[in-house]
Design a protein around this motif. Structure first.
Motif, PDB file in Angstrom:
ATOM      1  N   GLY A   1       0.818  -1.205   0.000  1.00  0.00           N
ATOM      2  CA  GLY A   1       0.000   0.000   0.000  1.00  0.00           C
ATOM      3  C   GLY A   1       0.850   1.253   0.000  1.00  0.00           C
ATOM      4  O   GLY A   1       1.976   1.280  -0.501  1.00  0.00           O
ATOM      5  N   ILE A   2       0.294   2.321   0.592  1.00  0.00           N
ATOM      6  CA  ILE A   2       0.972   3.620   0.560  1.00  0.00           C
ATOM      7  C   ILE A   2       1.313   4.112   1.957  1.00  0.00           C
ATOM      8  O   ILE A   2       1.708   5.266   2.129  1.00  0.00           O
ATOM      9  CB  ILE A   2       0.109   4.676  -0.166  1.00  0.00           C
ATOM     10  CG1 ILE A   2      -1.242   4.843   0.556  1.00  0.00           C
ATOM     11  CG2 ILE A   2      -0.100   4.294  -1.617  1.00  0.00           C
ATOM     12  CD1 ILE A   2      -2.097   5.940  -0.040  1.00  0.00           C
ATOM     13  N   GLY A   3       1.146   3.293   2.968  1.00  0.00           N
ATOM     14  CA  GLY A   3       1.486   3.717   4.320  1.00  0.00           C
ATOM     15  C   GLY A   3       2.975   3.905   4.498  1.00  0.00           C
ATOM     16  O   GLY A   3       3.806   3.373   3.751  1.00  0.00           O
ATOM     17  N   ASP A   4       3.350   4.712   5.506  1.00  0.00           N
ATOM     18  CA  ASP A   4       4.758   4.986   5.839  1.00  0.00           C
ATOM     19  C   ASP A   4       5.530   5.593   4.669  1.00  0.00           C
ATOM     20  O   ASP A   4       6.753   5.481   4.610  1.00  0.00           O
ATOM     21  CB  ASP A   4       5.471   3.706   6.289  1.00  0.00           C
ATOM     22  CG  ASP A   4       5.108   3.331   7.709  1.00  0.00           C
ATOM     23  OD1 ASP A   4       4.441   4.135   8.373  1.00  0.00           O
ATOM     24  OD2 ASP A   4       5.469   2.234   8.134  1.00  0.00           O
ATOM     25  N   SER A   5       4.819   6.224   3.747  1.00  0.00           N
ATOM     26  CA  SER A   5       5.475   6.844   2.581  1.00  0.00           C
ATOM     27  C   SER A   5       6.348   5.845   1.832  1.00  0.00           C
ATOM     28  O   SER A   5       7.412   6.185   1.296  1.00  0.00           O
ATOM     29  CB  SER A   5       6.323   8.054   3.013  1.00  0.00           C
ATOM     30  OG  SER A   5       5.528   9.044   3.611  1.00  0.00           O
ATOM     31  N   LEU A   6       5.907   4.590   1.747  1.00  0.00           N
ATOM     32  CA  LEU A   6       6.701   3.556   1.083  1.00  0.00           C
ATOM     33  C   LEU A   6       6.840   3.797  -0.411  1.00  0.00           C
ATOM     34  O   LEU A   6       7.748   3.244  -1.047  1.00  0.00           O
ATOM     35  CB  LEU A   6       6.062   2.185   1.334  1.00  0.00           C
ATOM     36  CG  LEU A   6       6.081   1.700   2.785  1.00  0.00           C
ATOM     37  CD1 LEU A   6       5.350   0.378   2.915  1.00  0.00           C
ATOM     38  CD2 LEU A   6       7.504   1.559   3.294  1.00  0.00           C
ATOM     39  N   LEU A   7       5.951   4.605  -0.988  1.00  0.00           N
ATOM     40  CA  LEU A   7       6.059   4.890  -2.423  1.00  0.00           C
ATOM     41  C   LEU A   7       7.283   5.740  -2.756  1.00  0.00           C
ATOM     42  O   LEU A   7       7.608   5.894  -3.939  1.00  0.00           O
ATOM     43  CB  LEU A   7       4.801   5.613  -2.908  1.00  0.00           C
ATOM     44  CG  LEU A   7       3.587   4.727  -3.228  1.00  0.00           C
ATOM     45  CD1 LEU A   7       2.388   5.590  -3.571  1.00  0.00           C
ATOM     46  CD2 LEU A   7       3.903   3.788  -4.373  1.00  0.00           C
ATOM     47  N   MET A   8       7.953   6.274  -1.746  1.00  0.00           N
ATOM     48  CA  MET A   8       9.141   7.077  -2.033  1.00  0.00           C
ATOM     49  C   MET A   8      10.231   6.238  -2.683  1.00  0.00           C
ATOM     50  O   MET A   8      11.023   6.769  -3.479  1.00  0.00           O
ATOM     51  CB  MET A   8       9.676   7.717  -0.755  1.00  0.00           C
ATOM     52  CG  MET A   8       8.866   8.907  -0.258  1.00  0.00           C
ATOM     53  SD  MET A   8       8.655  10.206  -1.494  1.00  0.00           S
ATOM     54  CE  MET A   8      10.350  10.710  -1.769  1.00  0.00           C
ATOM     55  N   ALA A   9      10.310   4.959  -2.382  1.00  0.00           N
ATOM     56  CA  ALA A   9      11.342   4.120  -3.004  1.00  0.00           C
ATOM     57  C   ALA A   9      11.165   4.050  -4.519  1.00  0.00           C
ATOM     58  O   ALA A   9      12.111   4.362  -5.264  1.00  0.00           O
ATOM     59  CB  ALA A   9      11.328   2.724  -2.378  1.00  0.00           C
ATOM     60  N   PRO A  10      10.000   3.637  -5.069  1.00  0.00           N
ATOM     61  CA  PRO A  10       9.867   3.627  -6.526  1.00  0.00           C
ATOM     62  C   PRO A  10       9.864   5.019  -7.129  1.00  0.00           C
ATOM     63  O   PRO A  10      10.299   5.196  -8.274  1.00  0.00           O
ATOM     64  CB  PRO A  10       8.535   2.907  -6.760  1.00  0.00           C
ATOM     65  CG  PRO A  10       7.774   3.075  -5.506  1.00  0.00           C
ATOM     66  CD  PRO A  10       8.797   3.076  -4.414  1.00  0.00           C
ATOM     67  N   VAL A  11       9.371   6.022  -6.390  1.00  0.00           N
ATOM     68  CA  VAL A  11       9.382   7.388  -6.928  1.00  0.00           C
ATOM     69  C   VAL A  11      10.820   7.841  -7.176  1.00  0.00           C
ATOM     70  O   VAL A  11      11.164   8.347  -8.259  1.00  0.00           O
ATOM     71  CB  VAL A  11       8.646   8.345  -5.966  1.00  0.00           C
ATOM     72  CG1 VAL A  11       8.997   9.796  -6.277  1.00  0.00           C
ATOM     73  CG2 VAL A  11       7.142   8.138  -6.067  1.00  0.00           C
ATOM     74  N   VAL A  12      11.681   7.662  -6.174  1.00  0.00           N
ATOM     75  CA  VAL A  12      13.083   8.070  -6.332  1.00  0.00           C
ATOM     76  C   VAL A  12      13.767   7.218  -7.397  1.00  0.00           C
ATOM     77  O   VAL A  12      14.507   7.734  -8.254  1.00  0.00           O
ATOM     78  CB  VAL A  12      13.817   7.958  -4.981  1.00  0.00           C
ATOM     79  CG1 VAL A  12      15.311   8.194  -5.156  1.00  0.00           C
ATOM     80  CG2 VAL A  12      13.236   8.943  -3.983  1.00  0.00           C
ATOM     81  N   LEU A  13      13.515   5.917  -7.370  1.00  0.00           N
ATOM     82  CA  LEU A  13      14.165   5.022  -8.328  1.00  0.00           C
ATOM     83  C   LEU A  13      13.797   5.373  -9.768  1.00  0.00           C
ATOM     84  O   LEU A  13      14.675   5.511 -10.631  1.00  0.00           O
ATOM     85  CB  LEU A  13      13.769   3.582  -8.019  1.00  0.00           C
ATOM     86  CG  LEU A  13      14.272   2.513  -8.993  1.00  0.00           C
ATOM     87  CD1 LEU A  13      15.787   2.414  -8.933  1.00  0.00           C
ATOM     88  CD2 LEU A  13      13.629   1.160  -8.692  1.00  0.00           C
ATOM     89  N   VAL A  14      12.517   5.533 -10.039  1.00  0.00           N
ATOM     90  CA  VAL A  14      12.072   5.789 -11.414  1.00  0.00           C
ATOM     91  C   VAL A  14      12.454   7.197 -11.861  1.00  0.00           C
ATOM     92  O   VAL A  14      12.830   7.405 -13.024  1.00  0.00           O
ATOM     93  CB  VAL A  14      10.558   5.556 -11.517  1.00  0.00           C
ATOM     94  CG1 VAL A  14      10.051   5.943 -12.908  1.00  0.00           C
ATOM     95  CG2 VAL A  14      10.228   4.098 -11.230  1.00  0.00           C
ATOM     96  N   LEU A  15      12.392   8.171 -10.960  1.00  0.00           N
ATOM     97  CA  LEU A  15      12.789   9.528 -11.344  1.00  0.00           C
ATOM     98  C   LEU A  15      14.271   9.577 -11.712  1.00  0.00           C
ATOM     99  O   LEU A  15      14.654  10.142 -12.748  1.00  0.00           O
ATOM    100  CB  LEU A  15      12.486  10.492 -10.206  1.00  0.00           C
ATOM    101  CG  LEU A  15      12.843  11.961 -10.476  1.00  0.00           C
ATOM    102  CD1 LEU A  15      12.027  12.507 -11.635  1.00  0.00           C
ATOM    103  CD2 LEU A  15      12.639  12.815  -9.237  1.00  0.00           C
ATOM    104  N   VAL A  16      15.100   8.983 -10.875  1.00  0.00           N
ATOM    105  CA  VAL A  16      16.542   8.979 -11.164  1.00  0.00           C
ATOM    106  C   VAL A  16      16.826   8.199 -12.446  1.00  0.00           C
ATOM    107  O   VAL A  16      17.613   8.643 -13.305  1.00  0.00           O
ATOM    108  CB  VAL A  16      17.314   8.387  -9.972  1.00  0.00           C
ATOM    109  CG1 VAL A  16      18.787   8.192 -10.335  1.00  0.00           C
ATOM    110  CG2 VAL A  16      17.180   9.287  -8.755  1.00  0.00           C
ATOM    111  N   ALA A  17      16.202   7.036 -12.592  1.00  0.00           N
ATOM    112  CA  ALA A  17      16.436   6.232 -13.792  1.00  0.00           C
ATOM    113  C   ALA A  17      15.957   6.957 -15.046  1.00  0.00           C
ATOM    114  O   ALA A  17      16.614   6.891 -16.100  1.00  0.00           O
ATOM    115  CB  ALA A  17      15.724   4.888 -13.653  1.00  0.00           C
TER     116      ALA A  17
END
Length: 715
Positions: free
Chosen positions: A111-127
């Motif tokens: 889900g989206i708890g604990d701001s866990l979406l920050m991992a794919p957000v950072v990964l995909v933005l950098v990539a």
């Protein structure tokens, strides 16, 4: 730049395809929104950087700014309407570092708890920024294919062990990557040696044909062949929550106490007649209590989309780590001031269909769940048709009384289902219910084997605690895996809130069949308990009278008792008596030494403290030690100086103490170190202050002060 636009488009398709396995990690549409936004933003940053010829540092700064602006809207959009933007921003910034590890410690989907979406957000933005920049500006544009490849590898390593059609997701990722590399290499060759349009058409057509054949062959192979097990970082989820306190079944009798039976444990809305509230599921028995065995609890996400009817719960007097649920919840959303804390501490055991809050529930906690129907509770007439699944739990060694009763109930049955039905019918027919409170018949709590052996007497008297445990153990003897469910079975009116009180507490068992886990009621109906029949008096046989033996020809030994020929004679020698005396003396001396060790230890600790202060390395510290020794001495004598203020202010009107305070202040704050004579004078003044106090109070005062531990514990 325009010539490379088609290659960039294919690269973005490859990045999007590499993100597909992330759906099984997060399972929320917010993931699609977040990744679409960061791909567009990353492409814009890379394109603008290529046009403006930005340096790598400027690209990094722009990317960090984009992450800061997008963190909350993309990773924690639910916090924006609540006005919690700043706390959410702090959590999102911390999640940039912490979310990578957290993703491996929470059950899927996260889900989206604990701001866990920050991992794919950072990964995909950098990539995206790096990949598009390389595709637009590098002479070796093929290396941009590493961006989607790395995303795909991350999606596999952080993803589930079991993925639907894994060969298909791999194919979806590899085809656009291969297409991008082929397109870039073809463009480079065309720039070096331009060809006719017909040649280009033939190459494109041939490439499409080869791609179709490759996809078809890979699809057939993936569907037909047995693929090896996926290698992922997410192993078997360990138990990550500590279940504290007594077993929920041990606390069952408390619901039926005079205060507990009428107390509102919780209030529920959305219940339908026949619903049962599951609290705890217990499957491990050690002969004393029921607990949780090899079914681990893993942290799971809350507030995720699901299916089912809405059931709301507000906690009342219930105090438990176990979360009351109805059926099989597909989603849980907490409300109230502790909602974030509860959501971050939610754990689930899929095998047990049970939930736990590690920090426990409190009065006023509330949540909503989407309840789906769970395993049915079989009617009595349907039990005989049940077939056990392959047993995994095994059976325990039970008291003879239980095995005898089981044999008597099931002796004429053959199939496991029929024997199970006969066993349950026997318990309900022979058992009587008593909670052992008020005017009810005596019924001892507990569910140990000793208590269960006591249950199987005439008449059988107990409650759900004993009957559920006994039925579980006997079901395992019949080759059924079994477990106990503790919960509530309240009276429900459709459309009305349901107040669940302590007297609604119940326990039943679940057995594992070829169709899944099936619930079974085991508690007999409440009915009058017959009085125990008057037993025949027990005849106590008197032991035979022992005749005294005939005296020996030489006569009796003085002091011997002829009426007690079997009494042991004193065979101890003098050495044994001496050893016992020494041991007794040693025990007394040891006790005296233990008692004396306390005052001796106090005196010794104060002597060591005084010597450490007097022999400190710096003269200033020695002078300060003189004042500290006086302060501690006064505390041991029952005087407490003001906690704040200067030494002079603490000294008050006492002349010697004021003089000591002035000397210590000069020694501490003077430019030069105090002399040995000045330090000695300070210590002499301190001793004089304490001596004057002792002279006024009597000779016993210094002894009591030395034995007072106040200065050692109140620092």
């Amino acid at each position: 730049m325009i010539q490379r636009a088609p290659a960039v488009g294919v690269l973005l398709v490859a990045i999007a395809a590499a993100c597909v396995p992330m759906w099984w990690i997060f399972g929320t549409l917010q993931l699609v929104v977040a990744l679409a936004v960061v791909m567009l933003v990353g492409t814009g940053i890379a394109w603008l950087g290529a046009v403006r010829r930005w340096s790598a540092l400027l690209l990094i700064i722009t990317g960090l700014t984009a992450i800061a602006l997008l963190a909350v809207p993309l990773s924690a959009p639910q916090q924006i309407p609540r006005g919690a933007w700043l706390p959410a921003f702090g959590d999102a910034m911390a999640a940039i570092v912490l979310s990578w590890r957290r993703l491996l410690t929470i059950g899927l989907p996260v889900g989206i708890g604990d701001s866990l979406l920050m991992a794919p957000v950072v990964l995909v933005l950098v990539a995206t920024v790096i990949g598009v920049t390389v595709a637009l500006r590098s002479k070796r544009a093929e290396t941009a294919a590493l961006a989607p490849a790395l995303i795909g590898v991350w999606s596999i390593l952080w993803g589930p062990r079991d993925l639907p059609e894994p060969w298909l997701s791999g194919l979806v990722m590899l085809v656009p990557i291969a297409g991008y590399v082929a397109l870039v290499r073809q463009a480079r060759r065309r720039s070096r040696a331009p060809r006719a349009l017909s040649s280009l058409a033939r190459r494109v057509g041939s490439g499409i044909l080869v791609a179709i054949l490759a996809v078809s062959a890979a699809s057939a192979a993936g569907a037909a062949l047995q693929l090896p097990e996926r290698v992922v970082l997410r192993g078997d989820s360990p138990t990550s929550v500590d279940l504290q306190g007594a077993s929920p079944l041990s606390a069952y009798r408390a619901y039926w106490s005079a205060q507990g039976r009428a107390a509102t444990q919780l209030t529920a809305t959305g219940l339908e007649p026949g619903d049962r509230i599951r609290l705890a599921v217990l499957d491990r028995y050690d002969g004393e209590v029921l607990g949780v065995g090899r079914s681990p609890f893993e942290r799971v996400a809350a507030a995720e989309p699901g299916d089912g009817r809405v059931v709301g719960v507000t906690i009342g007097e219930l105090s438990s780590q176990w979360l009351p649920v109805v059926g099989r919840p597909s989603a849980i959303r907490f409300v109230g001031p502790r909602s974030e804390t509860l959501a971050a501490d939610l754990h689930r055991s899929t095998a047990l269909n049970a939930y736990v809050i590690g920090s426990g529930l409190e009065r006023g906690d509330g949540y909503q769940m989407l309840a789906q129907s769970a395993g049915p509770v079989a009617a009595a007439e349907d039990v005989a048709a049940l077939e056990p699944a392959d047993p995994r739990q095994g059976s325990e060694t039970l008291p003879d009384a239980m095995l005898t009763a089981l044999a008597g109930w099931t002796g004429g049955e053959t199939s496991p289902g029929e024997r199970l039905a006969a066993m349950l019918a026997g318990i309900r027919a022979d058992g009587y219910v008593s909670h052992g409170v008020g005017d009810e018949a005596p019924s001892r709590p507990g569910h140990s084997l000793v208590r269960l052996e006591e249950l199987f007497t005439e008449p059988m008297i107990g409650d759900a605690e004993q009957y559920a445990t006994a039925a579980m153990l006997l079901a395992r003897q019949l080759d059924f895996d079994a477990r106990v469910v503790v919960g509530f079975t309240p009276a429900i009116e459709s459309g009305q809130p349901t107040a669940v009180v302590g007297s609604d507490a119940e326990a039943w068992i679940e057995v594992r069949t070829t169709t899944g886990w099936v619930g079974l009621d085991v508690v007999p109906d409440v009915r009058p308990i017959p009085e125990q029949e008057q037993q025949a008096p027990t005849v106590v046989e008197e032991p035979p009278v022992l005749q005294a033996p005939a005296p020996a020809p030489g006569g009796q030994i003085d002091g011997a008792d002829p009426a007690a020929p079997s009494a042991p004679t004193d065979t101890d020698d003098g050495g044994a008596r001496l050893l016992r005396a020494i041991a007794a003396i040693g025990g007394v001396l040891g006790l005296i030494a233990l008692i004396a060790a306390i005052p001796v230890g106090l005196v010794l600790a104060k002597v060591v403290r005084r010597r450490r202060r007097r022999n400190a390395e710096a003269p200033r510290e020695q002078a300060e030690g003189a004042w500290a020794e006086v302060v501690d001495g006064l505390r041991d004598r029952g005087e407490t100086l003001p906690p704040s203020g200067t030494r002079v202010e603490q000294a008050g009107e006492d002349g010697r103490m004021r003089e000591l305070a002035h000397r210590v202040d000069r020694a501490v704050f003077a430019a030069a170190q105090p002399t040995e004579r000045e330090v000695a004078t300070a210590w002499e003044l301190g001793a004089a202050v304490l001596g004057e106090r002792d002279r006024r109070e009597g000779q016993l005062r210094p002894v009591l002060a030395k034995l007072n531990p106040a200065s050692l514990v109140q620092r």
